[in-house]
Design an enzyme around this catalytic site. Structure first.
Site, PDB file in Angstrom:
ATOM      1  N   LYS A  79       0.854  -1.202   0.000  1.00 13.86           N
ATOM      2  CA  LYS A  79       0.000   0.000   0.000  1.00 13.86           C
ATOM      3  C   LYS A  79       0.884   1.244   0.000  1.00 13.86           C
ATOM      4  CE  LYS A  79      -3.892   2.035   2.593  1.00 13.86           C
ATOM      5  NZ  LYS A  79      -4.754   1.901   3.794  1.00 13.86           N
ATOM      6  N   SER A 154      -9.736   1.859   2.880  1.00 15.32           N
ATOM      7  CA  SER A 154      -8.857   2.592   1.981  1.00 15.32           C
ATOM      8  C   SER A 154      -7.817   1.741   1.262  1.00 15.32           C
ATOM      9  CB  SER A 154      -8.142   3.687   2.768  1.00 15.32           C
ATOM     10  OG  SER A 154      -7.295   3.115   3.742  1.00 15.32           O
ATOM     11  N   SER A 178      -9.856  -0.449   7.150  1.00 13.16           N
ATOM     12  CA  SER A 178      -9.296  -0.354   5.789  1.00 13.16           C
ATOM     13  C   SER A 178      -8.571  -1.578   5.263  1.00 13.16           C
ATOM     14  CB  SER A 178      -8.358   0.838   5.692  1.00 13.16           C
ATOM     15  OG  SER A 178      -9.115   2.007   5.532  1.00 13.16           O
TER      16      SER A 178
END
Ligand code: GLN
Length: 489
Positions: A79, A154, A178
């Site tokens: 990420k 997210s 997330s």
């Protein structure tokens, strides 16, 4: 484009150690898949194929020498909020568009010691604020199960990449859900460890009392393996606990039999999508049939979790994001004459709407006159929520809930209504507020072929029991070789 031969990290790792395949061959296959599919899915913000192939070559040499571990040569995605030395790190924000960190996060260093292969950086909501990845300032990631839908957020890039086999596994971060919510919406496994289990050094902070890094994978075993490597005390993160790291892949096979599974009444409420409800109920029946004891219980302060979270998380974010002032990091508006004007323009242009909304909310709840009414009150309620879990875990080993109240929604469906978007996390947020670990595993598909996730919550540092329960469920409902149509292509 053929499907990957090895679905899980475990299978891949076994093939590498038996020398049925090399890391270079596997890495090439993933890079080709990214080339072929990521135009449509848009999971990656950055891919460095040459670097990945160099790392794969090094990994093959380590395997030849007989010095490999289970992760050596395995291609992963990261990420874009976890710093890697020399690799752009945008956090999905224009304000960090050209930021290249001069150091790596502890989790990255730990993975490097295992000689994993890093394929690239994965898309996310700006500064991890969002539930759909639509808040990325660069691109909207698509859900591989239906390209018209969001992948969750997210960590939507990480979830979509794992679901579409554009990496063997990924790291995400979870502040209010997330990791677990996008895992649920993309039909994969996502684990948020206990607060303090994994070092956050080198993770760009959103809300420091809530953030955790964790694995996103195609199986529970793979998540346990990654957790083994990324966990542990780090002198550079004072919130990481000096607590021994067990081998999380051991004991998984002990199964559901004999475990006490708590079902909190507050998580089975109106407003949950009927298909989600049906599959969760079936999953609970299957868990019971496998020999677990079902314990009905209450987490009475659950209804305050979302409000509490949006006070604490925004307060912390407003403080953490003060550092992006155009002086030290990333983007600066160079057209201004005064320092004040430079700050204003840089921040107005650099941050997107949701991030600005959170900074304003957070500044408000911390301001004189409102601090007592909002921030302090939220901290008090947070303690009540934490106490609910303490009480619950006196009666059960693991708690089971839905991960998300709905399956993946359509792109654009909730962007105009932030409150609706915030409700995507009603079932995941309490774990962050109380620090306990949670994992989402696939438990079914809707009639429209959209994945549904089942959430297991464990006691503080109870990852072993948590993963044992999730693994036990996965044995009943194994899915690691189920792929979206587009991926089969
Ligand atoms: N969706 C939640 C939010 O927008 C959680 C985000 C996260 O866990 N990073 O804050």
């Amino acid at each position: 484009m053929s499907l990957p031969t090895y679905h899980t990290i475990k299978e891949l790792s076994q093939a590498l150690s038996k020398k049925e395949v090399s890391s270079v061959e596997i890495t090439r296959q993933y890079l080709e898949r990214i080339d072929h599919l990521d135009d449509q899915i848009k999971a990656y913000l950055y891919v460095d194929g040459d670097a990945a192939l160099r790392e794969a070559k090094d990994a093959d040499a380590i395997i030849q020498k007989g010095e490999a571990t289970s992760l050596t040569g395995v291609p992963l995605g990261i990420k874009d909020v976890i710093c890697m030395e020399g690799v752009p790190n945008t956090c999905g924000s224009k304000i960090l568009k050209d930021y290249v960190p001069p150091y790596s996060a502890t989790v990255i260093e730990k993975l490097r010691q295992e000689h994993v292969v890093f394929l690239g950086k994965l898309n996310m909501d700006e500064f991890a604020m969002g539930s759909s990845t639509e808040n990325s300032r660069f691109q909207v990631t698509r859900n591989p199960w239906d390209l018209e839908r969001i992948p969750g957020g997210s960590s939507g890039g990480s979830a979509a990449a794992v679901a579409a086999a554009l990496c063997a596994g990924a790291l995400g971060t979870d502040t209010g859900g997330s990791i677990r919510q996008p895992a649920s919406l993309c039909g994969i496994v996502g684990l948020k460890p206990t607060y303090g289990r994994v070092s956050r050094f080198g993770l760009v902070a959103f809300a420091s009392s809530l953030d955790q890094i964790g694995p996103m994978t195609r199986s529970v075993w793979d998540a346990a393996l990654l957790l083994n490597v990324i966990s542990g005390h780090d002198p550079r993160d004072s919130t990481s606990m000096p607590k021994e790291v067990p081998d999380y892949t051991e004991g998984l096979k002990d199964g559901l039999k004999g475990l006490k599974i708590g079902i909190p009444e507050e998580y089975f409420i109106e407003g949950v999508d009927p298909e989600v409800e049906k599959h969760i109920k079936e999953a609970i029946d299957a868990i019971k049939d496998a020999g677990a004891e079902i314990v009905h219980l209450s987490l009475p302060h659950t209804e305050y979790a979302t409000a509490t979270y949006y006070i604490i998380a925004t307060a912390e974010a407003s403080s953490n994001l003060a550092r992006y002032d155009g002086v030290r990091y990333g983007y600066r508006d160079g057209s201004t004459r005064s320092l004040r004007e430079m700050y204003e323009k840089t921040r107005s242009e650099g941050f997107g709407t949701e991030v600005k909304r959170r900074i304003m909310l957070g500044t408000y709840v911390l301001s004189a006159g409102y601090y007592e009414a909002y921030y302090r009150k939220a901290q008090q309620v947070r303690t009540l929520i934490r106490n609910d879990f303490n009480e619950a875990f006196k009666r059960c080993d693991v708690i089971v809930t839905p991960t998300s109240p709905t399956p993946a929604f359509k792109i654009g469906e909730k962007t105009e209504d932030p409150l609706q978007m915030y409700l995507s996390d009603i079932f995941t947020i309490s774990a962050n507020l109380s620090g306990v670990p949670g994992v989402s595993v696939p438990c079914g598909w809707t009639q429209e072929n959209l994945p549904i996730g089942l959430q297991f919550l464990g006691n503080t540092f109870g990852e072993q029991t948590l993963l044992r329960a999730a693994y036990g469920y996965e044995e009943i409902f194994p899915l690691s070789d189920r792929y979206p149509e587009i991926v089969k292509g």
